[in-house]
Design a protein around this motif. Structure first.
Motif, PDB file in Angstrom:
ATOM      1  N   THR A  19       0.878  -1.198  -0.032  1.00 59.39           N
ATOM      2  CA  THR A  19       0.037   0.030   0.078  1.00 59.39           C
ATOM      3  C   THR A  19       0.862   1.132  -0.119  1.00 59.39           C
ATOM      4  O   THR A  19       2.079   1.358   0.262  1.00 59.39           O
ATOM      5  N   LYS A  21       1.104   5.667   0.924  1.00 62.04           N
ATOM      6  CA  LYS A  21       0.620   6.855   1.595  1.00 62.04           C
ATOM      7  C   LYS A  21       1.465   8.161   1.068  1.00 62.04           C
ATOM      8  O   LYS A  21       2.445   8.029   1.016  1.00 62.04           O
ATOM      9  N   THR A  22       0.517   9.007   0.568  1.00 61.05           N
ATOM     10  CA  THR A  22       1.277  10.221   0.165  1.00 61.05           C
ATOM     11  C   THR A  22       0.244  11.365   0.424  1.00 61.05           C
ATOM     12  O   THR A  22      -0.800  11.134   1.079  1.00 61.05           O
ATOM     13  N   ARG A  23       0.969  12.520   0.335  1.00 60.85           N
ATOM     14  CA  ARG A  23       0.090  13.864   0.314  1.00 60.85           C
ATOM     15  C   ARG A  23      -0.330  14.388  -0.896  1.00 60.85           C
ATOM     16  O   ARG A  23      -0.079  13.597  -1.868  1.00 60.85           O
ATOM     17  N   THR A  49      -3.412   5.820   0.529  1.00 63.70           N
ATOM     18  CA  THR A  49      -4.073   6.491   1.546  1.00 63.70           C
ATOM     19  C   THR A  49      -3.511   7.821   1.035  1.00 63.70           C
ATOM     20  O   THR A  49      -2.246   8.055   1.083  1.00 63.70           O
ATOM     21  N   HIS A  51      -3.337  11.961   2.263  1.00 66.15           N
ATOM     22  CA  HIS A  51      -3.395  12.726   3.241  1.00 66.15           C
ATOM     23  C   HIS A  51      -3.643  14.023   2.708  1.00 66.15           C
ATOM     24  O   HIS A  51      -2.870  14.649   1.670  1.00 66.15           O
ATOM     25  N   ASN A  91      -7.405  10.618   4.446  1.00 69.70           N
ATOM     26  CA  ASN A  91      -6.683  10.820   5.834  1.00 69.70           C
ATOM     27  C   ASN A  91      -6.651  12.543   6.075  1.00 69.70           C
ATOM     28  O   ASN A  91      -6.332  13.260   5.312  1.00 69.70           O
ATOM     29  N   MET A 113      -8.260   6.938   7.482  1.00 67.34           N
ATOM     30  CA  MET A 113      -7.220   6.475   8.178  1.00 67.34           C
ATOM     31  C   MET A 113      -7.238   7.657   9.573  1.00 67.34           C
ATOM     32  O   MET A 113      -7.406   8.661   9.351  1.00 67.34           O
TER      33      MET A 113
END
Length: 249
Positions: A19, A21-23, A49, A51, A91, A113
């Protein structure tokens, strides 16, 4: 570069899901994730995910959930015919069960999240599951801290090093939990971005748990772990609040 990282990670895990996750982007003026996220499944990612803030922004403004929704739409639009986009996990600023269900229903995410909200309110998952605000007591909150201390000592051991690790992690956690204002004292629930209003707790434990002073957090650890070593000093390393707070003392 993102393609290289995802392909390498997914390839290394093989049968396990990889998986990401980043902005929204790095620079405040340039959101880019919606342009690259649709290709993450092709690269090997099992879920994303997002953010809703840039790296530059950090926590200076509320999360941009409209951009999360834009990315979700881009991922759905680019999905191959007869195929589905990978799940998108949102998120940013999820602090109540209302926040959670609003984002799931309105912003195209599979789930959310739980980050700072869970650190401040470790019972947040229960509120989401039961769709209610939990007016948790000071005694119940202390019991959560005791359980944390027990688990930490079980993990790290009860020698000096183990106790030091348990106390350090508990103190960092308390640098978040003190921001909680009991729901029973409010006319309406707080949001993540609001500065906690001053209040008088319903008992001494609520007042102690609400203290923004590091010396009071140390006192709490002494109540659940034991005395600190001579000349012990703690300074929190996390500065994740969207507002300034005084944690010295």
């Amino acid at each position: 570069r993102m393609e290289t990282v995802i392909r390498a990670g997914a390839g290394a895990l093989r049968r396990l899901p990889f998986t990401v996750k980043t902005r929204t982007g790095f620079d405040d003026k340039l959101n880019v994730t919606h342009t690259i996220a649709p290709r993450f499944k092709l690269y090997g990612a099992a879920a994303l995910t997002l953010h809703g803030r840039t790296r530059q922004q950090r926590y200076s403004r509320p999360a941009d959930w409209s951009y999360v929704a834009k990315t979700a739409a881009a991922m759905r639009d680019e999905a191959a015919a007869g195929d589905e986009a990978i799940p998108l996990v949102g998120n940013g600023d999820v602090y109540t069960f209302d926040d959670y269900y609003r984002h799931v229903e309105q912003h195209g995410v599979a789930t959310c999240m739980l980050a700072r909200g869970m650190l401040i309110k470790p019972w947040l998952a229960t509120e989401i599951k039961e769709r209610r605000h939990w007016d948790i007591s000071g005694s119940e909150r202390f019991e959560l801290l005791r359980k944390f201390a027990d688990y930490a000592l079980e993990h790290w051991g009860t020698d000096d090093r183990g106790v030091e690790n348990a106390r350090r992690f508990l103190l960092e956690w308390l640098s978040f939990t003190h921001r909680y204002v009991p729901i029973g004292l409010l006319e309406a629930p707080c949001t993540m971005a609001h500065r906690p209003p001053p209040f008088v707790g319903r008992d001494d434990r609520e007042m102690l748990l609400a203290s923004p002073l590091a010396r009071d957090w140390v006192r709490i650890t002494e109540m659940v772990i034991g005395p600190t070593p001579k000349n012990f000093v703690f300074a929190p390393k996390h500065k994740s609040a969207a507002f300034e707070s005084n944690t010295q003392g």
